[in-house]
Structure formats: structure tokens, C-alpha cells
Design an enzyme around this catalytic site. Sequence first.
Site, PDB file in Angstrom:
ATOM      1  N   ASP A 254       0.862  -1.177   0.000  1.00  0.00           N
ATOM      2  CA  ASP A 254       0.000   0.000   0.000  1.00  0.00           C
ATOM      3  C   ASP A 254       0.911   1.243   0.000  1.00  0.00           C
ATOM      4  O   ASP A 254       2.130   1.153   0.155  1.00  0.00           O
ATOM      5  CB  ASP A 254      -0.993  -0.008   1.168  1.00  0.00           C
ATOM      6  CG  ASP A 254      -2.245   0.814   0.811  1.00  0.00           C
ATOM      7  OD1 ASP A 254      -2.175   1.650  -0.116  1.00  0.00           O
ATOM      8  OD2 ASP A 254      -3.295   0.637   1.457  1.00  0.00           O
TER       9      ASP A 254
HETATM   10  C1  BGC Z   1      -5.098   3.115  -0.122  1.00  0.00           C
HETATM   11  C2  BGC Z   1      -5.214   2.027  -1.181  1.00  0.00           C
HETATM   12  C3  BGC Z   1      -5.048   2.620  -2.556  1.00  0.00           C
HETATM   13  C4  BGC Z   1      -3.746   3.371  -2.626  1.00  0.00           C
HETATM   14  C5  BGC Z   1      -3.464   3.983  -3.986  1.00  0.00           C
HETATM   15  C6  BGC Z   1      -3.883   3.974  -0.332  1.00  0.00           C
HETATM   16  O1  BGC Z   1      -3.856   5.065   0.507  1.00  0.00           O
HETATM   17  O2  BGC Z   1      -5.073   2.500   1.139  1.00  0.00           O
HETATM   18  O3  BGC Z   1      -6.451   1.369  -1.062  1.00  0.00           O
HETATM   19  O4  BGC Z   1      -5.092   1.591  -3.517  1.00  0.00           O
HETATM   20  O5  BGC Z   1      -3.759   4.400  -1.662  1.00  0.00           O
HETATM   21  O6  BGC Z   1      -4.313   5.025  -4.260  1.00  0.00           O
END
Ligand code: BGC
Length: 728
Positions: A254
Site C-alpha cells: 500500500d
Molecule cells: C489506499 C489504497 C489505494 C492506494 C493507492 C492507499 O492510501 O489505502 O487502497 O489503492 O492508496 O491510491
Amino acid sequence: MARPIDALLAAMTLEEKIGQLTMTEGSGHGVARDVQTAIRQGGLGSLLNVHHAPTVRELQRLAVEETRLGIPLVFGLDVLHGHRTIFPIPLAEAAAFDPALWEKTAAAAAAEATRDGIMLTFAPMLDLARDPRWGRIAESPGEDPLLGSRFAAAKVRGFQGHALSDPMRLAATAKHIGAYGAVTAGREYASSDISERSLLELHLPAFKAAAEAGVAAVMAAFTDIAGVPAHANVALLRDRLRQGWGFDGVVVSDYGAIAELVPHGVAADIAEAAALALNAGVDIDMMGGAYRRGLPAALARGLVGAEAVDAAVMRVLRLKEQLGLFDDPYRGLSRSAPADDGLVRGLAREAARRSIVLLSNDGVLPLPPTLRRVAVVGPLAAANRPMLGPWAALGDATPATTIADGLRRALPSCAIDVAMGTPIDGADTSGIADACRIAEAADIIVLCLGEDDTMSGEAGSRARPELPGAQRTLAEVMLDLGKPVVALLTSGRPLIVPWLVERASAVLATWFLGHEAGHAIADVLTGAANPSGRLPVSWPRDVGQVPIFYAERPTGRPAEAANRFTSKYLDLPATPQFPFGHGLSYSRFVLSGLRISADEIRSGDDVEVAVEVANDGPAAGQATILLFIHDPVACVARPRLELKDFTRVGLMPGERESVRFRLASETFMFPGRDLSPVLETGEIEILVGTSAAPDGLLRTSLRVIADREAEPRRGAIPEPRTESGPGR
Ligand code: BGC
């Protein structure tokens, strides 16, 4: 002719290998100059948040034509519930209990996103959520592992189709493994501490279903379980996901989460963080730069081996190969948008209608065609951006239909007056007088309450999942007028409003429904569509009941009104306001004649369960039938109810149909005391109904005989019993 990926790997420098493991972000239409430099040097393997076809084309050209090895980039984006056309949020769409719909909306989103050069979506989000304080409940399919698993498989099929090389499909990412939804007290990014059993029985099944459906990628959660962050969790990512389930796709971190292993308290520096993540099996470092900064030192210190780097790079190259990028790095980009997006809008409207849950109705709905004047009151009455929800991707370019517009279109000969009354949040009540003025002149008040789209989703935890600001004041003034009030709740979570349920003529959960919100709501209010959504989460009466879910384990002291020393609250009922599966319709569905094809089942057998469903109401409608089991005596106490299957049936007024479920003996297995799967001899209850409310369930039972050697047997289905109602 593209070089085979093993030859590419053999030709790569360490910097180029780390580049393939690194993902950084653009800003829609462009990227910073240093990102372009990094691409030219082979220092980047993928990008997120670039979604402008000409930019994608140019950056891909840099990668393919101006780097030493010409390896194409992967472009990823969060396409959670639609790309340009926005569908209902996942929690809402889960209410449709319909895998075919879930698959269709994912396929439609993939077709739109690939035209913008996207190849990888960070969806579906599969975190089981039982706490409406947690904002990300909006992105999840709700509280139940079976529902989540069906949702997972359908979304993977919809995004990916039959082959990742199809330029109209996306590689999907099952996120965020594991147990992100169990954060302490619903507080975003907080620690969780759950049992291995909860992980296995509740939080992982949807991820396993996604892996079985061939999901291309899995994203680790920001959070830890009992002190082990997901990004460093060898048991979870390597032993369970890769070895246990045979997942051979890519694990993506993440956003910045590998570097966060330092503040998590498990790594002393970036090199240790990089080594922990790579050794656990995280292939792509999204945004942290942790692999770029940390892996060279980790290799030098012997914290990680070169073969681990190579294995991760191979997985990334394999994904690129499967996407067909070595043959056509510009896949999808030459497709032009269809001249008319009416079909996708039609699907968005259908999905939105089917996501709406009619929570209560004293008969005021459907609205009679004779209405002359309607007051549409509340901060969401004429709102459009909030209708799109927290992950609206590129949807914000075009406005959603507002509730007021939807009603105007649906009721052309009725006067529609609109007043906001109060803002969504804040103490300003100066608009209430105006709202009163239009409400007093109207036959009926449609009260549009709820949340802003920024109040749920990531970093959208709310300690009090209630109506924000002064909305309760507005609602109470409207209710005091003594007119029929239809309350619509626009939100990313169940909102706690017992006082409203008590007093309004009807209450509907309308979630965040996407571009077609207003039309879909008008369809349901006017009866052009019969509501068919069912709650994918239990709806609490009070925040003090949270987490609340139907699949509770029994207690040694079940609640008894007359006995203080039993499991209950002194100040509240323990039951939810509305149970899992609840949802009214303008039809009346009656279940009877529950029967089972055999009264015994042995290992390897299956049985058929059938039930009669009749539509005794005045309108054609869709019934959702849920099949639960309960194992009353087991080596580990089993939940009071466990959902094992569901189906939907459409019935005309007066029509009846036999609904059938097939249950294999594995349905009755569960993780034993040592967590390995067991099938135990004993009676199992089969309970069928339209929600998890115990008093509405028909019951029968069968005996499981745990004899592995037995020959498979199948029973013939007996004729329906004549009596109706519960009983066995
Ligand atoms: C979120 C993810 C997301 C990623 C990219 C993160 O802050 O937890 O779910 O895919 O950002 O945008």
C-alpha cells in the site's frame, strides 16, 4: 520480437531490477521531471494515478524506446466502483446480492479505464467490515465472509475477463490483506489484535476466493495483526497466500507502507524495512521509495538475498507479459470512446436502483401518482458531487443526477420545491425556516439527509456514525410538521438514527449511488422500480453496540429478560436496528415448505435444499433468499448462524417458485481446535429466510456423518410439505 522475460532478467543491473519493483505516482495528466528521468534510467516499473491517454502513451514511449532494455510500464489506478461512469460504492452494490451485476459493473469500469491507458486496478477491496465507525466500510462488501467471497470472485471475473491480455480488461488487485477492517475501535490505520481463527474464518475467505478466481495482484494492508504489520507478515503473505493458496501473482504494497515499517516499530531503518517486506513477499513498493533507498543496503548487509529480488522481479515481468505489454505496450490506447455511453449509464442506473435498501415503510411508498406538491428538503437534496462517493476516480468530471432532478424528471406534473435547510456539517440552521415554508405547502416531504463523500472511505473514521451537523434538528422540525416524511440516507456506512426510524413514514439507505443516483432513487420512490436491496451489514441502534454482526457465537448465558446475569445491556437491546439481509419491497414474499433431499450427509455427498417462495403482494419483485446453517454442538462453538448460500428470484404478483440450493459436505466443515478443517458427526440446522432475523427463518436439519470412506450418495427431493411457516 520481445525478449523472453528470463533473458531480460539476466540482462538487468541491480538498479534496473529495483526499478521494476518501484511504483511512483503521477498527477492525472502528467508526472514530475524527476519521474521522467527515473523512467529513462530504468528506475521505475509502474506508475499510479496517471490516467490521461496521451500522457500514458508518451511515458510508455519513454520506457519502451528510451531505456536500455525497453521494458514497458504498468499504469495502475483505483477503479473501485466505476471509472468515468460511477457506479454505487461497493457496500451499496453488495446489497444487490447479485454476482452477475457485480461482474457487469466491473467489466464496464474496465472497458472505460483501459481506454485511458490503465492496466491495473487496485480493486476489489475485500476487507470484511463490522464496524461502521471505520470509513472504509464504504469500500467493502460488508460483514459476511461468504458474501465477500462471492463479491471477490465476481469482481475478479469482471475486471479480468478470460485473459489479462484482453485490452478491454484490467488486472485486479485484491486488497488489503489481512484484517484491515478489524482496526481497534474502527479507527483508521490503528492496530488490530484478532485470533488466528478470526483471520481464517472471517478475514481471509474473500482473498482466497479472489486467488482462486485468478486475481493478478494482492495488496497488503497498512495495519498490523498483534504486532506484525501485513507488509512484514511472512506467515500471511508467503506461507498462506503464496504457498497455501498457490497465488503466483504480484503482491503490491500500500501507499508508502513499506517505509512505514519503521514507525510501526518493527524495522530500525529503511534497509531493514525493505528486507522485511521483500522477505515476506511484497514485490512492488508503491510510493515509499523504500526498495530504491533500502534494498542496496539490505543486500550489502545480508538481510535479503539476490534470489529474493530476482523472484520478485520475475513476478512483475510475468504480469507485464500476461498483460500483453511486450507485444503491445500501448494496449487499449487506440480505442476511442463509444459515441453514446447510454448503455453504461443504463447499467449504472440499474446498479443504483438495486443497491437501495428500503429500511422501513408504513405504506407511504411507492408515492402515489396523484401527488401535487413534494418538498425535497435537506443538504443532500440538490447535491451532486457527494452522490459519487469517496473513490469516485475520474467521475467528478461530470455531475451526478441529484435527488431533486431525479424526482423532477420522474414526476413531471408534480411541483417539486427544494430547500437545503442545513449544510451537511456545521451548526448553521438558518435555512430551516425556508425548508419549513416549502414543506408546509407540500403533500409529502422527501428528507435528504446523510454524509458528505469525504466523511467515509480512507481516513474517514467517525467515532459517532450519526447524522453530522445540525441535520437532526432539521429532521425533527420536519417530522413535527405532521406530514408524511420519506427519509433518504446518503452515506458510506449505516448511520445510527433510531429516532428517525421511529418517526419517519419510510427510511431508505441510499448510500453513495454514483452518477445515476437521482434517477435510481426516483425510480424506487415512485415504484417504477421495486426495491430489492438487502443489508450487507447489520444496522446498529447505537454506537455502543458496535461491532455488531449476525454471526455471533453463543454464550453460556443467553439473554433472558428476567435474569440480570445474562448476556445483554442494561440500557439498550442487543439486537440491531435492522438485521443483515433486511430490506423491504413493494411485494410481500412468503416462504414455505422448506425441505431437504436427505436427512443424512456423508463426506463427499451433497444434498439439495428447496423452499417455496410466493409473491403475495401487488407488485412484481425480486426476493433474495438466504441459506444459513447452525452447528449446535461442535468441538469449537460455531456461530449462531452462518451464511452458506444465497439466491434471488423474480416473481410476478401471485406467482410462486421453488428455490433450490445444493450443499456439499464441505459446507459443514470448519477449522477445528488446531485450525485444520474438520467435518464432525452431528445434527446441523439448516435455516432459510430473507434476513438473519431469527424469528423469520424456516428450519430443518440433517445429520452429518463424518465417514470419509463412505460412498457418495445423493437423495431425491421429496414433494413440498403442505404446512407453511417455520417448523421441522
Ligand atoms: C489506499 C489504497 C489505494 C492506494 C493507492 C492507499 O492510501 O489505502 O487502497 O489503492 O492508496 O491510491
